[in-house]
Motif scaffolding. Structure first.
Motif, short mmCIF file in Angstrom:
data_model
loop_
_atom_site.label_atom_id
_atom_site.label_comp_id
_atom_site.label_asym_id
_atom_site.label_seq_id
_atom_site.Cartn_x
_atom_site.Cartn_y
_atom_site.Cartn_z
N SER A 1 0.84 -1.22 0.00
CA SER A 1 0.00 0.00 0.00
C SER A 1 0.86 1.25 0.00
O SER A 1 0.55 2.23 -0.70
CB SER A 1 -0.92 -0.01 1.22
N ARG A 2 1.93 1.27 0.77
CA ARG A 2 2.81 2.44 0.81
C ARG A 2 3.43 2.68 -0.55
O ARG A 2 3.53 3.84 -1.00
CB ARG A 2 3.91 2.24 1.85
N ARG A 3 3.90 1.62 -1.21
CA ARG A 3 4.48 1.80 -2.54
C ARG A 3 3.45 2.35 -3.53
O ARG A 3 3.79 3.18 -4.40
CB ARG A 3 5.05 0.46 -3.03
N THR A 4 2.22 1.89 -3.43
CA THR A 4 1.16 2.38 -4.33
C THR A 4 0.91 3.87 -4.09
O THR A 4 0.77 4.67 -5.03
CB THR A 4 -0.13 1.58 -4.11
N ILE A 5 0.84 4.27 -2.82
CA ILE A 5 0.63 5.69 -2.49
C ILE A 5 1.76 6.56 -3.02
O ILE A 5 1.55 7.63 -3.60
CB ILE A 5 0.47 5.85 -0.97
N ASN A 6 2.99 6.08 -2.83
CA ASN A 6 4.14 6.86 -3.30
C ASN A 6 4.13 6.99 -4.82
O ASN A 6 4.46 8.06 -5.38
CB ASN A 6 5.43 6.19 -2.83
N PHE A 7 3.75 5.91 -5.50
CA PHE A 7 3.69 5.96 -6.97
C PHE A 7 2.65 6.97 -7.44
O PHE A 7 2.90 7.77 -8.34
CB PHE A 7 3.38 4.56 -7.51
N GLU B 1 11.83 -3.42 -7.40
CA GLU B 1 10.95 -2.66 -6.53
C GLU B 1 9.51 -3.01 -6.87
O GLU B 1 9.20 -3.54 -7.95
CB GLU B 1 11.19 -1.16 -6.71
N LEU B 2 8.63 -2.69 -5.95
CA LEU B 2 7.22 -2.99 -6.16
C LEU B 2 6.64 -2.09 -7.25
O LEU B 2 7.02 -0.91 -7.37
CB LEU B 2 6.45 -2.78 -4.85
N LEU C 1 -7.73 10.45 -15.74
CA LEU C 1 -6.60 9.71 -15.19
C LEU C 1 -6.27 10.19 -13.79
O LEU C 1 -5.97 9.39 -12.89
CB LEU C 1 -5.38 9.88 -16.11
N TYR C 2 -6.39 11.48 -13.59
CA TYR C 2 -6.10 12.05 -12.27
C TYR C 2 -7.10 11.53 -11.22
O TYR C 2 -6.73 11.15 -10.12
CB TYR C 2 -6.18 13.59 -12.36
N LEU C 3 -8.38 11.49 -11.62
CA LEU C 3 -9.39 10.98 -10.70
C LEU C 3 -9.21 9.49 -10.40
O LEU C 3 -9.43 9.02 -9.28
CB LEU C 3 -10.80 11.23 -11.29
N LEU C 4 -8.81 8.74 -11.45
CA LEU C 4 -8.58 7.30 -11.26
C LEU C 4 -7.45 7.05 -10.26
O LEU C 4 -7.57 6.23 -9.34
CB LEU C 4 -8.28 6.65 -12.61
N LEU C 5 -6.35 7.79 -10.45
CA LEU C 5 -5.22 7.62 -9.53
C LEU C 5 -5.57 8.08 -8.13
O LEU C 5 -5.11 7.49 -7.13
CB LEU C 5 -4.00 8.40 -10.05
N LEU C 6 -6.41 9.11 -8.04
CA LEU C 6 -6.83 9.58 -6.73
C LEU C 6 -7.67 8.51 -6.01
O LEU C 6 -7.53 8.29 -4.81
CB LEU C 6 -7.65 10.87 -6.90
#
Length: 787
Positions: free
Chosen positions: A266-272, A345-346, A452-457
């Motif tokens: 989860s942390r790696r996903t947030i950082n990405f 890396e993840l 794309l911005y909303l999807l990543l959010l």
């Protein structure tokens, strides 16, 4: 015929019963051996049980949950319908890993062991009155160190076992470091240290990795069943609560480790996502600036939508192109992300790419990265497992790149087709100003970036929620419980084994002694070898007293009667010649000769006993004040001037007298002397004057004297001695009889201890008839005699 057969089997059964009873009595007469061995075995067992460590088994049960069974929050409902299989072998290996055991050792400080020094042995304890800790980082400890700590009224006396150095500490809490003493000591929480004054303890500080390895090997982790997701975790130890605490802590460490792995994804996903937000913001700002500038330069404020079916068709084509370009952009983002990695890396998971193969490859890659990072902390780069994971990661990375390339190529092909269709639709819009077309293009780019911005959010919110509410994929069914019955030692089983060994050991020793013993003891031993050669009498072991004399006389009367039965009858009624011999000396032939003569004299027979054993004369011992050098039979055979009647002696019994002709002086060549013609002349003369002529002859195995003169005997008595004569000598005497080297032979079994040999008292109320009991011997005397 049927009756005869039944009688035969009844006889065989009775004989077997008698043999079994004799065999049992043969062992039972050594009952003190069995009793002593059993007592020693029981004493040893009770001493062992008194000081042995009692081992108990503690066990906990844990159910492993699937991803969809755990409470991780997700907005992707498709996960609820995906099947997930748990690899129990991997989970068992993780439970038994040194990595988790090391965390347990650190949490519970298991690398410090305490032993109480008692008068008999040191015993490990888990509630010492003080706590010992290492001054430096415990991971730096390479070898075990040991100290003996004695509690004094003023503090501690500490002895370094390895170096022999002694340290005195004032007070019960050491606040400053002492040179050359790398440990710190303080009272345990809630302990009253003054109650342990003058008590001594051993403290062992072990390296962390070695303790973790020992603990890892001590755990037993097994599946409850073939198709079960439940694992049983057990540990054996002397302290049940301590074992329970260790198992429970292992479970908590396992859960924390699983939670940490999930939170790391989860942390790696947030950082990405945070990194992509910076890029998308810049793109949106650029597009909005372009749109604003385009409208201002072309004096545009708002364009009405076209009506009719053409606009609907055009909008559908544009939407199709929009979806394809979104997927192309996401694919590019994933490709740049994986190509930009310098190490393993993840990768961001579930970012919206509508390709299940790529999504599954990304998930597999993230799982392999987690395994690689975890294994890399406890193994070197040359470890086969590391190399296998590296190979797997490289392969997965290449597959992702290739899959993304193929997916992009597919999208581009589809996009070309969509754009062709869009151009066809644009033909119907000839009336639409070119400016509107350009504006639409700018707005499309703007909508694409915003979507794309909303999807990543959304993905970032999912990852944040998972990070906050992540739980382990385990459900504790039973915390560790210690069995009330110890695993070892099992007292009843050990006592039974001790009793068994106490009986088997002496039985085995006696069995070996009996098997190696080649002596004869009873008539049965002789009958098994002698076959049809008769046993005339069994002479008991008797002491030299009055009662024994009477019993002895009755035994020899029986021998006299039985000898008469095997002695041939002759018409001339001349004296009967009886040779008494044996295999070796010491079997009692002289004793039998003398007492047989006594028995015949009580039967009103005129008897003479002749000492024909020139090499080892013993007959003179039965007369008072007579030496073996007294002239006798050898002198008569050698000197023709001597008359045998002048050399005779008489026994001391005036009521039942008989004559004795002693052996005489020992000649240099007895064999030559016995072949003298005077021997035959002497035989003929004594047969005229005596009813019974008894010759005490030499042993047959040592010399050939007896065999040379055996032709003159009417009957030959072969003396065997219980516990002296060897069994192979029976075969030797039987062969002499079979080869007719000894005439008309019968065995005399001498010196039998009926109590020890047959297992019951044997008195002469039966057989010899005066009701006098044989003097009983102690078991030690019997054992010594049999030896």
């Amino acid at each position: 015929m049927h009756t005869d057969k039944n009688e035969y089997f009844d006889s065989m059964e009775e004989e077997n019963s008698i043999q079994l009873k004799q065999m049992m009595n043969k062992y039972l007469r050594y009952w003190p051996w069995f009793l002593i061995t059993i007592l020693i075995a029981l004493f040893t067992v009770f001493a062992y049980l008194r000081y042995a460590d009692v081992i108990y088994r503690s066990e906990a049960k844990v159910k492993l949950l699937l991803d969809k069974e755990s409470s991780n929050f997700t907005l992707d409902v498709t996960k609820l319908f995906n099947k997930s299989n748990i690899n129990l072998e991997n989970e068992i290996a993780l439970f038994k890993s040194v990595h988790l055991s090391e965390q347990v050792v650190k949490n519970l400080k298991l690398n410090v062991e305490y032993y109480y020094n008692s008068t008999v042995k040191s015993k490990q304890i888990f509630n010492a009155p003080f706590v010992v800790s290492y001054n430096d980082n415990i991971t730096k400890l390479k070898d075990a160190i040991q100290y003996t700590i004695k509690v004094n009224p003023t503090g501690y006396t500490i002895l370094d076992v390895l170096s022999g150095q002694k340290f005195d500490i004032k007070g019960y809490t050491s606040t400053k470091k002492i040179p050359n003493l790398p440990i710190n000591i303080k009272p345990a929480l809630g302990a009253i240290i003054t109650k342990s004054i003058d008590l001594s303890y051993n403290v062992v500080l072990k390296p962390l990795n070695k303790t973790a390895l020992e603990l890892s090997n001590a755990f037993e982790v097994d599946a409850e069943g073939k198709d079960s997701d439940i694992l049983s975790i057990s540990l054996e130890g002397t302290n049940g609560p301590q074992s329970e605490a260790i198992i429970n802590n292992l479970i908590h460490v396992f859960e924390a480790d699983g939670i940490t792995d999930k939170q790391e994804v989860s942390r790696r996903t947030i950082n990405f996502v945070d990194d992509r937000f910076v890029y998308l913001r810049k793109e949106l700002d650029s597009i909005e600036s372009s749109k604003k500038e385009y409208k201002r330069s072309n004096n545009l404020s708002f364009i009405q939508e076209d009506a009719g079916s053409s606009i609907v068709q055009k909008t559908a084509k544009e939407q199709a192109s929009f979806d394809i370009e979104s997927q192309l952009l996401l694919a590019d983002l994933l490709k740049k992300s994986i190509e930009s990695q310098k190490a393993f890396e993840l990768l961001p998971a579930d970012i919206g790419i509508q390709n299940p193969t790529i999504n599954q490859l990304v998930a597999d890659y993230n799982t392999a990265v987690l395994s690689y990072q975890k294994l890399q902390t406890s193994a070197g780069s040359n470890n086969p497992s590391i190399q296998l994971l590296v190979s797997t990661l490289v392969s997965l990375k290449n597959n992702i790149i290739n899959s993304v390339k193929g997916f992009r190529q597919q999208l581009k092909t589809t996009l070309v087709q969509s754009e062709s269709a869009q151009k066809a639709a644009d033909g119907s819009f000839a009336s639409i100003p070119e400016k509107e077309k350009v504006l639409r293009s700018i707005e499309r780019q703007q909508n694409l970036k915003e979507s794309l911005y909303l999807l990543l959010l959304q993905k970032r919110e999912e990852a944040s929620i998972n990070l906050a509410v992540t739980v382990a994929n385990t459900k504790i069914i039973d915390y560790a419980i210690t069995d009330i019955y110890p695993v070892s030692p099992q007292r009843s089983k050990i006592v039974l084994i001790a009793l068994f060994l106490g009986m088997v050991i002496p039985f085995t020793i006696l069995f070996i002694i009996f098997k190696l013993d080649n002596k004869i003891y009873t008539a049965t031993d002789v009958e098994n070898i002698a076959g049809n050669v008769p046993i005339l009498v069994e002479l008991p072991s008797l002491k030299e007293d009055k009662d024994s004399y009477i019993q002895n006389l009755e035994a020899f009367r029986t021998l006299a009667h039985n000898t008469n039965f095997i002695t041939p009858y002759t018409e001339d009624q001349k004296g009967k010649v009886i040779f008494v011999t044996s295999s070796i000396k010491g079997e009692g032939k002289t004793f039998v000769s003398y007492n047989l003569a006594t028995a015949y004299s009580h039967l009103d027979k005129k008897v003479i006993v002749i000492g024909a054993d020139f090499r080892n004369p013993q007959l003179h011992r039965h007369l008072d004040n007579v030496s073996k050098d007294t002239k006798g039979f050898s002198n008569y055979l050698h000197d023709g001037t001597l008359q045998w009647r002048d050399l005779l002696h008489s026994n001391d019994d005036k009521e039942f007298p008989f004559d004795l002709f002693l052996s005489g002086i020992i000649p240099p060549n007895p064999t030559l002397l016995l072949s003298n013609q005077r021997f035959e002349k002497f035989i003929n003369e004594v047969k005229e004057e005596y009813d019974i002529i008894i010759f005490d002859t030499p042993p047959t195995l040592l010399v050939s004297d007896t065999l040379m003169i055996s032709k003159y005997a009417d009957t030959s008595l072969f003396v065997l001695r219980s516990a002296v004569t060897e069994k192979n000598l029976i075969s030797y005497s039987k062969k002499l009889f079979k080869d007719k080297k000894i005439i008309n032979m019968g065995y005399v079994l001498n010196d039998i201890d009926f109590t020890s040999s047959y297992g019951y008292g044997y008195n002469y109320g039966y057989g010899y008839g005066y009701g006098k009991e044989v003097v009983k011997k102690s078991w030690f005397q019997k054992w010594k005699r049999n030896k």
